[in-house]
Scaffold this active site. Structure first.
Site, short mmCIF file in Angstrom:
data_model
loop_
_atom_site.label_atom_id
_atom_site.label_comp_id
_atom_site.label_asym_id
_atom_site.label_seq_id
_atom_site.Cartn_x
_atom_site.Cartn_y
_atom_site.Cartn_z
N ARG A 1 7.06 -17.64 61.40
CA ARG A 1 6.18 -16.91 62.34
C ARG A 1 4.67 -16.57 62.32
NH1 ARG A 1 7.51 -10.98 64.88
NH2 ARG A 1 6.34 -10.21 66.28
N ARG B 1 -4.23 -11.12 70.18
CA ARG B 1 -5.27 -10.62 69.51
C ARG B 1 -6.04 -11.32 69.51
NH1 ARG B 1 -1.14 -9.30 64.95
NH2 ARG B 1 0.00 -10.17 66.31
N TRP B 2 -5.75 -12.82 69.43
CA TRP B 2 -6.45 -13.88 69.46
C TRP B 2 -7.84 -13.85 71.12
CZ3 TRP B 2 -8.07 -17.64 73.06
CH2 TRP B 2 -8.62 -19.14 73.13
N ASN C 1 -1.07 -14.71 70.01
CA ASN C 1 -2.20 -15.02 71.43
C ASN C 1 -2.80 -13.82 71.80
OD1 ASN C 1 -0.59 -17.04 71.46
ND2 ASN C 1 0.75 -16.49 73.20
N GLU D 1 12.04 -7.40 75.29
CA GLU D 1 11.69 -6.36 75.15
C GLU D 1 10.16 -6.35 75.34
OE1 GLU D 1 13.12 -7.77 71.99
OE2 GLU D 1 15.05 -5.84 72.80
N HIS E 1 -3.16 -16.48 76.20
CA HIS E 1 -1.37 -17.67 76.27
C HIS E 1 -1.52 -18.30 76.42
CE1 HIS E 1 0.33 -13.49 75.44
NE2 HIS E 1 0.32 -12.54 76.39
N SER F 1 11.37 -11.78 74.92
CA SER F 1 12.22 -11.75 74.51
C SER F 1 12.20 -10.85 75.34
CB SER F 1 11.30 -10.58 73.18
OG SER F 1 10.52 -9.47 73.52
N LEU G 1 14.37 -34.99 70.58
CA LEU G 1 13.86 -33.81 69.92
C LEU G 1 14.77 -32.61 70.99
CD1 LEU G 1 12.26 -31.42 68.36
CD2 LEU G 1 10.20 -31.83 69.83
N ARG H 1 6.27 -5.06 78.99
CA ARG H 1 4.96 -4.90 78.87
C ARG H 1 3.90 -4.91 80.32
NH1 ARG H 1 2.69 -10.20 74.87
NH2 ARG H 1 3.87 -9.15 73.26
N ARG I 1 7.71 -9.24 60.61
CA ARG I 1 9.11 -9.20 60.57
C ARG I 1 9.82 -10.06 62.03
NH1 ARG I 1 5.17 -5.17 63.44
NH2 ARG I 1 4.76 -5.71 65.09
N ASP J 1 2.59 -15.77 68.20
CA ASP J 1 2.78 -14.91 67.91
C ASP J 1 1.23 -14.24 67.50
OD1 ASP J 1 2.73 -11.50 68.61
OD2 ASP J 1 3.46 -11.29 66.75
C1 IPE Z 1 7.75 -11.48 68.87
O1 IPE Z 1 6.89 -11.13 69.73
C2 IPE Z 1 7.86 -12.12 71.07
C3 IPE Z 1 7.45 -13.50 71.09
C4 IPE Z 1 6.59 -13.82 70.49
C5 IPE Z 1 8.32 -13.81 72.62
P1 IPE Z 1 6.15 -9.28 70.02
O2 IPE Z 1 5.12 -9.90 70.28
O3 IPE Z 1 6.96 -8.83 70.99
O4 IPE Z 1 6.38 -8.76 68.70
P2 IPE Z 1 6.56 -6.94 68.13
O5 IPE Z 1 6.04 -6.07 69.21
O6 IPE Z 1 5.25 -7.66 67.34
O7 IPE Z 1 7.64 -6.40 67.34
C1 IPE Z 2 2.63 -13.92 72.02
O1 IPE Z 2 1.52 -12.27 71.91
C2 IPE Z 2 3.74 -14.14 72.48
C3 IPE Z 2 4.30 -13.50 73.12
C4 IPE Z 2 5.31 -12.51 73.32
C5 IPE Z 2 4.90 -13.93 74.07
P1 IPE Z 2 1.44 -12.10 71.56
O2 IPE Z 2 1.23 -11.94 72.96
O3 IPE Z 2 2.80 -11.13 71.96
O4 IPE Z 2 -0.28 -11.22 71.34
P2 IPE Z 2 -0.21 -10.34 70.11
O5 IPE Z 2 0.77 -9.97 68.93
O6 IPE Z 2 -0.21 -9.16 70.77
O7 IPE Z 2 -1.55 -9.86 69.47
MG MG Z 3 3.31 -10.02 69.32
#
Ligand code: IPE
Ligand code: IPE
Ligand code: MG
Length: 258
Positions: free
Chosen positions: A202, A38-39, A36, A81, A51, A79, A145, A85, A208, A34
């Site tokens: 995480r 924000r980075w 990417n 969910e 990403h 996910s 692996l 996006r 979470r 998690d």
């Molecule tokens: C969890 O991260 C899903 C993946 C890393 C693929 P999210 O960024 O989707 O989770 P929430 O929305 O912050 O809970």
């Molecule tokens: C995780 O990074 C990648 C996936 C959910 C696939 P995010 O895209 O959730 O990055 P943040 O949480 O918005 O920074």
């Molecule tokens: Mg995220």
């Protein structure tokens, strides 16, 4: 340690590597990759650049896992969910995965890596499904692996799918309700034949689970990085530190220490 001094950084990683090898390793590491977005934002870049950088981190984490002899690496790639996006981001995430598989599958295969998908592929286009199936089939007999890619995966959806399939098998008289126990239930999950994760990591300071491996993490050790380590920042040192943290835990499974 002098921050920014590359030699010191290498020395420290070597030290951590020695430490890690002294104690039992997790057999199964699961990762919620998690941060990417924000980075990228921190650098004034588009989320997709984050990403893309995240794929580089994944490559390194796979390499380290392979070097250490970890048996299972389960990564949360997309996910159930994440469909919320923008379409452009969803497509970019899927394109990145396909591009990654296309580019790296032969090398992974040569390293005896086995690729498994956890999740429902029906939602993806025919060509995406083909590319994924190619990687899975090519590597299906490998014994090194195991990389389990959670894709269009949700823990609740997985449990409901298992319940439906069990109900069907009971209805078809292939099973009796009395046959249902934890072992049988586990065999109806995407993770059938995969041991439960020992360590779940995480990144990015979100504390979470976000619907990841809900059933399987009953006794998993959880390690969350602080928000200063977003997924693209998760380097070898951070990975080794997470494993060392895991190795310092006492796992009791409800019992008491001897
Ligand atoms: C969890 O991260 C899903 C993946 C890393 C693929 P999210 O960024 O989707 O989770 P929430 O929305 O912050 O809970
Ligand atoms: C995780 O990074 C990648 C996936 C959910 C696939 P995010 O895209 O959730 O990055 P943040 O949480 O918005 O920074
Ligand atoms: Mg995220």
């Amino acid at each position: 340690m002098v921050i920014g001094n590359e030699n010191n950084h290498i020395d420290e990683t070597e030290k951590l590597l020695k430490l890690v090898r002294k104690k039992p390793l997790p057999v199964h590491v699961a990762i919620i990759m998690d941060g990417n977005g924000r980075w990228a934002k921190k650098r004034g870049l588009h989320r997709i650049a984050g990403h893309r950088q995240g794929v580089e981190t994944l490559r390194d984490v796979i390499k380290v896992s392979d070097e250490l002899g970890i048996k299972h690496l389960t990564i949360f790639a997309f996910s159930t969910e994440n469909w919320k996006r923008p379409v452009s981001e969803v497509n970019a995430l899927i394109d990145l995965l396909v591009e990654y598989l296309r580019r790296e599958v032969m090398e992974l295969h040569s390293k005896n890596v086995k690729i498994v998908i956890l999740g429902c592929l029906d939602a993806f286009s025919h060509s995406v499904q083909q590319e994924i199936k190619r990687a899975v089939e090519l590597t299906s007999n490998n014994t090194g692996l195991n990389i389990n890619i959670a894709l269009n995966y949700g823990g609740r959806a997985e449990i409901i799918r298992a319940v439906k399939n069990i109900a069907k098998d009971v209805y078809d008289k292939k099973l009796s309700p009395d046959d249902i126990d934890e072992k049988l239930f586990g065999n109806y999950l995407y993770t059938a034949n995969i041991p439960d994760p020992d360590l779940l990591i995480r990144t990015s300071g979100e504390f979470r689970i976000s619907n990841f491996l809900l059933y399987q993490i009953a006794y998993t050790e959880l390690v969350f990085t602080h928000s200063d380590i977003l997924w693209p920042d998760f380097n070898k040192k951070a990975y080794l530190e997470a494993i060392i943290e895991y190795q310092s835990r006492q796992r009791r499974y409800g019992g008491i220490n001897a």
